[in-house]
Design a protein around this motif. Structure first.
Motif, PDB file in Angstrom:
ATOM      1  N   ASN A 223       0.800  -1.229   0.000  1.00  0.00           N
ATOM      2  CA  ASN A 223       0.000   0.000   0.000  1.00  0.00           C
ATOM      3  C   ASN A 223       0.832   1.279   0.000  1.00  0.00           C
ATOM      4  O   ASN A 223       0.344   2.327  -0.427  1.00  0.00           O
ATOM      5  N   ILE A 256      -0.915   3.489 -10.515  1.00  0.00           N
ATOM      6  CA  ILE A 256      -2.278   3.100 -10.155  1.00  0.00           C
ATOM      7  C   ILE A 256      -2.385   1.574 -10.252  1.00  0.00           C
ATOM      8  O   ILE A 256      -1.977   0.984 -11.254  1.00  0.00           O
ATOM      9  N   ARG A 257      -2.904   0.944  -9.203  1.00  0.00           N
ATOM     10  CA  ARG A 257      -3.056  -0.505  -9.204  1.00  0.00           C
ATOM     11  C   ARG A 257      -4.154  -0.922 -10.190  1.00  0.00           C
ATOM     12  O   ARG A 257      -5.174  -0.229 -10.317  1.00  0.00           O
ATOM     13  N   LYS A 260      -7.657  -0.788  -9.118  1.00  0.00           N
ATOM     14  CA  LYS A 260      -8.203   0.548  -8.882  1.00  0.00           C
ATOM     15  C   LYS A 260      -8.563   1.264 -10.185  1.00  0.00           C
ATOM     16  O   LYS A 260      -8.989   2.420 -10.161  1.00  0.00           O
ATOM     17  N   ILE A 312     -10.339   6.765 -12.690  1.00  0.00           N
ATOM     18  CA  ILE A 312      -9.368   6.661 -11.602  1.00  0.00           C
ATOM     19  C   ILE A 312      -9.772   7.669 -10.531  1.00  0.00           C
ATOM     20  O   ILE A 312     -10.048   8.828 -10.838  1.00  0.00           O
ATOM     21  N   ASN A 313      -9.829   7.228  -9.294  1.00  0.00           N
ATOM     22  CA  ASN A 313     -10.031   8.163  -8.189  1.00  0.00           C
ATOM     23  C   ASN A 313      -8.689   8.754  -7.768  1.00  0.00           C
ATOM     24  O   ASN A 313      -7.699   8.022  -7.647  1.00  0.00           O
ATOM     25  N   SER A 315      -7.671   9.634  -5.011  1.00  0.00           N
ATOM     26  CA  SER A 315      -7.192   9.063  -3.744  1.00  0.00           C
ATOM     27  C   SER A 315      -6.437   7.746  -3.939  1.00  0.00           C
ATOM     28  O   SER A 315      -5.711   7.300  -3.049  1.00  0.00           O
ATOM     29  N   ASP A 316      -6.596   7.123  -5.115  1.00  0.00           N
ATOM     30  CA  ASP A 316      -5.929   5.847  -5.397  1.00  0.00           C
ATOM     31  C   ASP A 316      -4.628   6.011  -6.165  1.00  0.00           C
ATOM     32  O   ASP A 316      -3.975   5.020  -6.508  1.00  0.00           O
ATOM     33  N   TYR A 318      -0.698   7.082  -6.932  1.00  0.00           N
ATOM     34  CA  TYR A 318       0.636   7.264  -6.350  1.00  0.00           C
ATOM     35  C   TYR A 318       1.418   8.178  -7.285  1.00  0.00           C
ATOM     36  O   TYR A 318       1.378   8.005  -8.507  1.00  0.00           O
TER      37      TYR A 318
END
Length: 328
Positions: A223, A256-257, A260, A312-313, A315-316, A318
């Protein structure tokens, strides 16, 4: 105490450093996993701890004792190899007992320890068989048994499950974790398999080109990756990396994962799908965003066409420095 401390550890071949100033403190009774791609130096570190590889510079402590000049047999460690390293002409009982016989332990003690190990590893009915009569998982348990009877301060395991099929690897992961809980001894485990690392380790050490990239719990490694290498190495499918300018997020690399990449979020994207893979309850869609190959993990029953609307949000997301790769 069976803590292990590495101080400024260096291994060099012809002035080329394959292990570069590693500092690491492994706690007593901890299960720690060294993970990284082939050639990153993880097995070399393990062999240096065992005394099977010379140290160029630095110090290794097992307990409170510096073991740089201590012979492998006197370091109070047990090494479990990838290849099992069993003697084919000996029975399971003889293989497990071999190290104790070499140390001239009395027969009654040897038999007691062999029986205890066989009970822990569910090998009782196989004690009189030869290795060729065993499955891969049973052979690996024999190798573990040979380590257990020595009652070492530290267990060192070098990719012990890599020769097993996928189903057996999952089973043996669970068995090794249970073994650690029973024995309450320090385990140092090497693997290139990030799933093994995430499911087994109390902490994970991510290595790349002989340097530690991050040391943390599995949750934090996943994370809160410290750089693009850790973010890209841990997770399957791997994290998507996108030029920040494409998403109007400035001069950063955006991570982004795949799970997500969703269908309702802050930043909208429409992509052209190159390929899909069905993985039981999930499916993976592959596509490009700019020049970057990316993927999305979606429910199995989600209808994927030639184009796919994703979101994509914020908040998700990097953010990583484009030059250094470090997390911003």
């Amino acid at each position: 105490m069976s803590n292990v401390i590495l101080k400024n550890l260096v291994k060099a071949y012809d002035k080329k450093r394959v292990i570069d100033e590693i500092n690491l403190e492994i706690k007593d009774k901890e299960f720690i996993v060294l993970v990284g791609a082939s050639g990153c130096g993880k097995s070399t570190v393990l062999r240096m701890i065992a005394g099977l590889e010379d140290i160029t510079s630095g110090e290794i402590f097992i307990g409170d004792k510096c073991v740089n000049d201590v012979q492998p047999k006197d370091r109070d460690i047990a090494f479990v190899f990838q290849s099992y390293a069993l003697y084919p002409h000996m029975t399971v009982r003889e293989n497990i007992a071999f190290g104790l016989k070499m140390r001239k332990v009395d027969k009654a003690t040897i038999e007691k320890k062999v029986q205890e190990a066989a009970e822990i590893l569910d090998l009782g009915e196989y004690l009189d068989r030869k290795p060729k009569q065993l499955s891969g998982g049973q052979r690996q348990r024999v190798a573990l048994g040979r380590a257990i009877v020595r009652n070492p301060k530290v267990f060192l395991m070098d990719e012990p499950l890599s020769n097993l099929d996928a189903k057996l690897r999952v089973q043996m992961r669970s068995e090794i974790k249970k073994l650690h809980e029973k024995l309450q001894t320090t385990f140092i485990y090497v693997t290139h398999d990030q799933t093994e690392a995430l499911t087994m380790g109390d902490r994970i050490v991510v290595l790349n080109q002989g340097k530690i990239q991050q040391v943390d719990t599995p949750e934090n490694i996943y994370n809160n990756p410290s750089n693009t290498f850790v973010a890209g190495f841990i997770g399957s499918p791997q994290m998507n990396f996108i030029d920040g300018n494409i998403l109007n997020l400035g001069d950063y690399t955006v991570g982004i994962r795949p799970e997500k990449m969703i269908t309702s979020g802050d930043i909208k994207l429409t992509v052209n799908v190159d390929m899909t893979e069905l993985l039981g309850s999930e499916q993976i869609a592959y596509f490009n965003i700019g020049e970057n190959k990316c993927s999305a993990k979606l429910d199995a029953d989600f209808q994927i066409g030639k184009t796919l609307d994703l979101s994509i949000n914020k908040s998700d997301i990097y953010l990583f420095d484009k030059q250094t790769g470090k997390r911003v």
